[in-house]
Write a protein that holds these residues in place. Structure first.
Motif, PDB file in Angstrom:
ATOM      1  N   ASP A  81     108.243 -73.956 -70.966  1.00  0.00           N
ATOM      2  CA  ASP A  81     107.308 -73.414 -70.099  1.00  0.00           C
ATOM      3  C   ASP A  81     106.055 -72.840 -71.196  1.00  0.00           C
ATOM      4  O   ASP A  81     105.121 -72.164 -70.905  1.00  0.00           O
ATOM      5  CB  ASP A  81     107.666 -72.255 -69.651  1.00  0.00           C
ATOM      6  CG  ASP A  81     107.002 -71.942 -68.162  1.00  0.00           C
ATOM      7  OD1 ASP A  81     106.173 -72.831 -67.929  1.00  0.00           O
ATOM      8  OD2 ASP A  81     107.318 -70.892 -67.622  1.00  0.00           O
ATOM      9  N   ASN A 304     103.145 -71.402 -69.029  1.00  0.00           N
ATOM     10  CA  ASN A 304     102.338 -72.306 -67.947  1.00  0.00           C
ATOM     11  C   ASN A 304     102.401 -71.503 -66.688  1.00  0.00           C
ATOM     12  O   ASN A 304     103.401 -71.447 -65.837  1.00  0.00           O
ATOM     13  CB  ASN A 304     102.971 -73.454 -68.150  1.00  0.00           C
ATOM     14  CG  ASN A 304     102.196 -74.477 -67.537  1.00  0.00           C
ATOM     15  OD1 ASN A 304     101.418 -74.242 -66.317  1.00  0.00           O
ATOM     16  ND2 ASN A 304     102.112 -75.907 -67.927  1.00  0.00           N
ATOM     17  N   ASN A 307     102.830 -74.895 -63.556  1.00  0.00           N
ATOM     18  CA  ASN A 307     104.051 -75.747 -63.268  1.00  0.00           C
ATOM     19  C   ASN A 307     104.898 -75.227 -62.602  1.00  0.00           C
ATOM     20  O   ASN A 307     104.571 -74.039 -62.066  1.00  0.00           O
ATOM     21  CB  ASN A 307     104.589 -76.091 -64.779  1.00  0.00           C
ATOM     22  CG  ASN A 307     105.208 -75.176 -65.714  1.00  0.00           C
ATOM     23  OD1 ASN A 307     105.171 -73.857 -64.977  1.00  0.00           O
ATOM     24  ND2 ASN A 307     105.635 -75.252 -66.874  1.00  0.00           N
ATOM     25  N   GLY A 310     110.178 -71.633 -64.654  1.00  0.00           N
ATOM     26  CA  GLY A 310     110.282 -70.391 -65.238  1.00  0.00           C
ATOM     27  C   GLY A 310     109.273 -69.179 -64.814  1.00  0.00           C
ATOM     28  O   GLY A 310     109.548 -68.652 -63.665  1.00  0.00           O
ATOM     29  N   VAL A 311     108.286 -68.826 -65.610  1.00  0.00           N
ATOM     30  CA  VAL A 311     107.486 -67.745 -65.382  1.00  0.00           C
ATOM     31  C   VAL A 311     106.062 -68.008 -65.458  1.00  0.00           C
ATOM     32  O   VAL A 311     105.390 -69.076 -65.844  1.00  0.00           O
ATOM     33  CB  VAL A 311     107.770 -66.698 -66.642  1.00  0.00           C
ATOM     34  CG1 VAL A 311     109.166 -66.092 -66.321  1.00  0.00           C
ATOM     35  CG2 VAL A 311     107.860 -67.257 -67.849  1.00  0.00           C
ATOM     36  N   LYS A 312     105.260 -67.269 -64.954  1.00  0.00           N
ATOM     37  CA  LYS A 312     103.619 -67.368 -65.083  1.00  0.00           C
ATOM     38  C   LYS A 312     103.120 -66.351 -66.111  1.00  0.00           C
ATOM     39  O   LYS A 312     103.270 -65.108 -65.913  1.00  0.00           O
ATOM     40  CB  LYS A 312     103.057 -67.178 -63.719  1.00  0.00           C
ATOM     41  CG  LYS A 312     103.436 -68.195 -62.791  1.00  0.00           C
ATOM     42  CD  LYS A 312     102.531 -67.524 -61.464  1.00  0.00           C
ATOM     43  CE  LYS A 312     102.962 -68.405 -60.270  1.00  0.00           C
ATOM     44  NZ  LYS A 312     103.264 -70.035 -60.310  1.00  0.00           N
TER      45      LYS A 312
HETATM   46 CA   LIG Z   1     105.921 -71.652 -65.648  1.00  0.00          CA
END
Ligand SMILES: [Ca+2]
Ligand SMILES: [Ca+2]
Ligand SMILES: [Ca+2]
Ligand SMILES: [Ca+2]
Length: 541
Positions: A81, A304, A307, A310-312
């Protein structure tokens, strides 16, 4: 204190069981997903409004890439990520043993590691600054007793008094650490034993809280009853064997490394850490042996956003420059100073500093680097620390106040940690605070972010709050590149969501409430939406 993140929830258990019964608010419930990016007005949780800023103000608005320096324990640059988010030095050819861009650092492709050696070896564990001071003074005053004291100069006498204070603190700490280790070890053993016993009794490999009810407290054998009680408590606290074991290891490491006067890992670097005449030392491999903390910080800032993984992160358009200077133990002033200079010289516009310590014997080296960053318009964001202290009285170094003249850096923001919980639990129980020295608060409890091996984990600490602010600063700079560091600071502080009257539990003082406005300079929580709005009004696109 080193990396200011709270890895050890079992400590709360220790405090709870040994000292005061089980505190009700330590029972784990779940933080809302992505809470740090949510909006306090629309989402009913005190995040920083990142999603709202992108949705309502920045949709299809072009931005410039901002380089963000992260001075930390190292970062897993191959995390899924963080792909495409790691800075690469454009003029440096990797692995050729040549300093192609002539910045003084050979093969610094993604940043630099100031706590490694030329041969590629890295420091993992280090002493605390307290231990280093104790060793230094001890060497100097070895053999000095009351009969020889009279012959010392007044300056030496002052230092001797300081030595005695350091000695007392060091010895107290070493003893306390040993004792805690003993208690935890006992707790761990009884937990493991209870777990084994109950599993055997219920003939199962995995126990749930409901399973425990099958043990009849009326008829069961005493040792089985005790085992049920031990596990019951564990379930209530939401901890497991793994967590307890990690905490145990932490205390083991304290006595083996951090509080061990004879532990000297600096030979790996091969420099003289008491001199700061040459800043070109270390190695170009920036992940290091323990990148958990730094990778988590990196994800909060720049994972990221587009996408599905996972996470922002808070900031969409960033490249992360990885600067390794923080070991497990206290970072050195020399490395912090040179890490800041590296970030400034190689294009970082904002630098995250999620670390801190109680003593800073060469603070003037750090101050000079902070002044240098100030002169080049680079913003420094620092975690306030996790000791539940008032930093106006007990500083967590580095600080914005210069030793030399008492002036304060205007490119410095100190960040306290906010919880996702409602008042009175709105402030993290561990967070440092200070009406003069903590500028604002940001989410720092149960933040889900990246950890090495393309994994994800929830961690808490002002270490997690600082990168939220770094992310907002980077977001702002990517859309308003003309803003100066001092202007970004001014916007972040002025546009923060003020809650002066909100009554919250005072960190470190169970049962005592305080106005949120008294815990920081602004009495506010950073807010990306408000910050972008304010910047738009200043016409700095
Ligand atoms: Ca992400
Ligand atoms: Ca180079
Ligand atoms: Ca090269
Ligand atoms: Ca390295």
């Amino acid at each position: 204190m080193n990396k200011v993140c709270v890895f050890f929830p079992a400590l709360a258990l220790l405090g709870g069981v040994v000292l005061a019964g089980i505190p009700s608010d330590s029972v784990k419930t779940k933080a809302p997903a992505n809470w740090f990016n949510l909006d306090p007005t629309y989402d009913d949780v005190r995040g920083v409004g990142t999603e709202r800023a992108y949705r309502e103000l920045l949709k299809n608005v072009p931005s410039k890439t901002v380089i963000v320096g992260i001075i930390d324990s190292g970062i897993d640059i191959n995390h899924e990520d963080l792909k495409g988010k790691i800075w690469t030095n454009p003029k440096e050819i990797p692995g050729n043993g040549i300093d192609d861009d002539k910045n003084g650092y050979i093969d610094d492709v993604n940043g630099w590691d100031f706590i490694g050696g030329k041969d590629g070896k890295d420091i993992d564990q280090e002493q605390l600054e307290l231990t280093r001071l104790y060793v230094k003074y001890k060497k100097r005053f070895e053999g000095v007793d009351s009969t020889k004291l009279a012959g010392l100069t007044s300056g030496d006498k002052e230092d001797y008094a300081r030595f005695e204070a350091i000695k007392e603190e060091f010895e107290g700490k070493a003893q306390e650490s040993k004792m805690t280790y003993g208690v935890l070890q006992q707790m761990y053993e009884s937990y493991v034993e209870a777990d084994k016993l109950v599993k055997e009794t219920l003939k199962t490999d995995k126990i749930t809280a409901e399973d425990l009810l099958k043990i009849d407290m009326g008829t069961a054998e005493p040792k089985i009853k005790r085992a049920r009680q031990v596990l019951d408590r564990g379930f209530k606290m939401g901890y497991d064997e793994k967590e307890l074991k990690e905490t145990l290891e932490h205390y083991q490491e304290e006595s083996e490394f951090n509080l061990n006067p004879d532990f000297t890992p600096r030979a790996i670097v091969g420099d003289n850490p008491e001199e700061n005449t040459n800043r070109f030392y270390g190695n170009g491999e920036v992940t290091g042996p323990d990148a958990r903390h730094g990778t988590h910080v990196a994800g909060i800032i720049g994972a990221n956003r587009s996408n599905t993984l996972g996470v922002k992160g808070v900031a969409e358009n960033v490249k992360i420059m990885v600067i390794r200077a923080v070991p497990n133990g206290d970072e050195r002033d020399k490395d912090v100073a040179n890490a800041i200079r590296y970030a400034v010289d190689n294009g970082a516009k904002v630098v995250n500093m999620s670390f801190g310590k109680a003593y800073s014997p060469q603070k003037e080296w750090v101050d000079e680097a902070v002044r240098y960053a100030q002169s080049k318009g680079v913003l420094l964001i620092h975690a306030a620390g996790n000791e539940a202290n008032n930093t106006d009285e007990t500083p967590a170094y580095p600080t914005k106040t210069f030793v030399k003249d008492g002036k304060q850096a205007d490119n410095w923001i100190s960040v306290g940690a906010l919880s996702w919980k409602k008042e009175p639990d709105a402030v993290a129980t561990f967070s440092n605070y200070g009406k003069e020295n903590v500028d604002l608060f940001a989410p720092g409890v149960d933040l889900y972010s990246t950890v090495p091996g393309s994994k994800y984990e929830e961690l808490s600490g002002t270490s997690m709050a600082s990168p939220v602010v770094t992310g907002v600063a980077a977001l702002l700079l990517s859309h308003f590149p003309k803003l100066t560091a001092a202007q970004v600071k001014k916007i972040l502080l002025e546009s923060s969501v003020k809650m002066p009257e909100l009554k919250v539990n005072k960190p470190g003082a169970p049962g005592e409430q305080v106005a949120f406005g008294d815990l920081s300079v602004t009495g506010g929580v950073v807010n990306a939406y408000n910050a972008v709005k304010m910047a738009q009004g200043m016409n700095k696109q």
